[in-house]
Motif scaffolding. Structure first.
Motif, PDB file in Angstrom:
ATOM      1  N   ASP A 180       0.893  -1.105  -0.013  1.00 22.62           N
ATOM      2  CA  ASP A 180      -0.046   0.122  -0.066  1.00 22.62           C
ATOM      3  C   ASP A 180       0.733   1.372   0.060  1.00 22.62           C
ATOM      4  N   ARG A 181       1.957   1.104   0.847  1.00 23.65           N
ATOM      5  CA  ARG A 181       2.627   2.629   0.934  1.00 23.65           C
ATOM      6  C   ARG A 181       3.557   2.462  -0.581  1.00 23.65           C
ATOM      7  N   VAL A 182       4.031   1.363  -0.989  1.00 23.59           N
ATOM      8  CA  VAL A 182       4.844   1.515  -2.009  1.00 23.59           C
ATOM      9  C   VAL A 182       3.992   1.865  -3.378  1.00 23.59           C
ATOM     10  N   MET A 183       2.752   1.610  -3.552  1.00 26.20           N
ATOM     11  CA  MET A 183       1.852   1.906  -4.406  1.00 26.20           C
ATOM     12  C   MET A 183       1.407   3.513  -4.343  1.00 26.20           C
ATOM     13  N   LYS A 184       1.336   4.064  -3.271  1.00 27.40           N
ATOM     14  CA  LYS A 184       1.375   5.495  -3.053  1.00 27.40           C
ATOM     15  C   LYS A 184       2.359   6.161  -3.728  1.00 27.40           C
ATOM     16  N   PHE A 185       3.429   5.614  -3.441  1.00 28.74           N
ATOM     17  CA  PHE A 185       4.644   6.310  -3.962  1.00 28.74           C
ATOM     18  C   PHE A 185       4.796   5.974  -5.578  1.00 28.74           C
ATOM     19  N   LEU A 186       4.438   5.119  -6.151  1.00 20.15           N
ATOM     20  CA  LEU A 186       4.604   5.034  -7.528  1.00 20.15           C
ATOM     21  C   LEU A 186       3.555   5.596  -8.175  1.00 20.15           C
ATOM     22  N   SER A 187       2.152   5.800  -7.597  1.00 20.82           N
ATOM     23  CA  SER A 187       1.145   6.322  -8.158  1.00 20.82           C
ATOM     24  C   SER A 187       1.519   8.081  -8.109  1.00 20.82           C
ATOM     25  N   TRP A 188       2.289   8.414  -7.043  1.00 15.49           N
ATOM     26  CA  TRP A 188       2.657   9.820  -7.266  1.00 15.49           C
ATOM     27  C   TRP A 188       3.659  10.104  -8.256  1.00 15.49           C
TER      28      TRP A 188
END
Length: 436
Positions: free
Chosen positions: A337-345
């Motif tokens: 979840d935390r990784v995907m927030k970064f990748l999305s940004w």
């Protein structure tokens, strides 16, 4: 005493309750592109392109901007040497993989085929990543067996740089001041002679001694409608198209098309008006633009477009930098979840990366006025449709090493073109059989 004990217990419970949020480890972002954290540590403004000075500065400023906006999900950077897979292998072997890493797309199959990467398809919609906005080439590079294993950062490859003043001297600009670029071998040879007669310098400088020509050779194969793999996915380089491509490469070192030895530093030759044009990467656009603006450099005006066409159709070698997640097939839900927030940004702010010279991966930005407004970017917009992705197979990781060696041996006269391709094919067959 009892009240004090109860009060302390409540404080302890409160501390335990909030500790996963306030004391969680930052996301580890492993990348190459060089060390520049100290130099750019105080810059987090993506709206001012004057802050951008190449790949390292831009990726660092993007990371700073993300952290400034997301202090509760911070990212820390680990810098490794290019191309990074040695360090990744070491970390994977130790069971200590980073959360996110920059990796060249051609290497994704090697890791995805062993279950070492996290498939990202299940998370894309939830985190607002529109896979349909990726260009076809970008999407191909991060895919393996119909699953997405990375978020592309760019598509990069070879461009054709033209000295407009020298081309004008040779009468090779049209009425609008645009270069008249040949599109077949005969016209290239005629144009080279015309240019050389008018300027006294080679028309199109190639790499010295045939070094690092595998990518050019591949482009020339695909320009003939050829391929470097058969229907079963096996490497195939000893073909009529492969021979025609290599024979063309051997013929350019004639002192007219290219200098007889080629140039060790083609950018320097181009900037000093010692050649009319050259092939260089997307990563050199900003550097050459800065040199053209310098009063101390002879180069004044240049034009840049996709790798030139010599055969039946346009095609150029390409690659990609992609953000992969080496957390395996079943990552911890909180971690992913935390990784995907970064990748999305990072995907949402991918437009900043276009200032490296590399081509954006999102069609919506690639087709926008904002992209066209960046110097020279509109000139090589054709790269996106002409870029050929490398096959998504493990043997491709050996492609450049093998072909570079065999092409150079032919250019230097150590082997015939036929022998060089036969030897390359034999080496690929061995690698495909035993090296995967």
């Amino acid at each position: 005493m009892k009240k004090t004990t109860v009060f302390l217990s409540m404080l302890l419970l409160l501390a335990l309750a909030i500790s996963p949020i306030t004391a969680q480890e930052p996301i580890e972002f492993m990348r190459f592109f060089g060390e520049c954290e100290d130099e750019y540590s105080d810059i987090a403004d993506l709206s001012d392109p004057s802050n951008f000075a190449g790949e390292c500065s831009i990726i660092q400023i993007m990371t700073n901007a993300y952290n400034a906006e997301n202090p509760d999900n911070a990212v820390t950077t680990t810098v490794v040497d290019w191309p990074g897979y040695t360090e990744l292998n070491t970390r994977l072997a130790a069971g200590d993989a980073p959360d996110v890493m920059i990796l060249h797309g051609i290497r994704i199959p090697n890791y995805a085929s062993r279950g070492l990467l996290t498939p990202l398809d299940p998370y894309l919609e939830q985190y607002g990543i529109d896979i349909n906005d990726f260009t076809d080439t970008a999407r191909s590079y991060v895919s393996y067996e119909d699953q997405l294993y990375g978020i592309p950062l760019d598509v990069h490859g070879h461009l054709y740089y033209i000295n407009l003043d020298l081309w004008e001297q040779a009468g090779m600009l049209d009425e609008n001041g645009m270069p008249i670029i040949p599109t077949n071998v005969d016209d290239w040879r005629a144009a080279a002679q015309t240019f050389y007669d008018a300027t006294g310098v080679p028309f199109f400088e190639f790499p010295a001694g045939g070094t690092d020509m595998s990518r050019d050779w591949m482009a020339l194969v695909y320009q003939q409608g050829g391929t470097i793999q058969d229907d079963a996915g096996n490497p195939t380089v000893n073909t009529p198209e492969g021979l025609a491509a290599l024979e063309l490469i051997l013929s350019v070192y004639d002192g007219v098309m290219s200098s007889e030895t080629g140039a060790t530093d083609r950018v320097e030759a181009f900037a000093n008006n010692l050649t009319g044009s050259t092939r260089e990467g997307t990563w050199q656009v900003n550097n050459i633009d800065a040199q053209a603006a310098s009063p101390d450099i002879p180069l004044e005006r240049f034009y840049v477009t996709s790798f030139p066409q010599f055969f039946d159709q346009p095609a150029t070698w390409s690659s990609t930098h992609a953000m992969i997640v080496p957390l395996g097939l079943n990552p911890d839900p909180e971690r992913i979840d935390r990784v995907m927030k970064f990748l999305s940004w990072m995907n949402e702010h991918n437009s900043a990366w276009a200032y490296t010279g590399h081509v954006p991966v999102n069609k919506s930005f690639l087709e926008s006025a904002d992209f066209e407004a960046i110097p020279h970017r509109g000139e090589y917009a054709n790269f996106s449709t002409e870029a050929v992705p490398m096959p998504r197979l493990n043997w491709v990781t050996a492609f450049e090493d093998i072909m570079n060696e065999e092409i150079q041996s032919a250019v230097l006269g150590d082997k015939s073109a036929e022998q060089a391709l036969a030897d390359a094919q034999s080496r690929f067959d061995d690698f495909a059989a035993f090296g995967q």
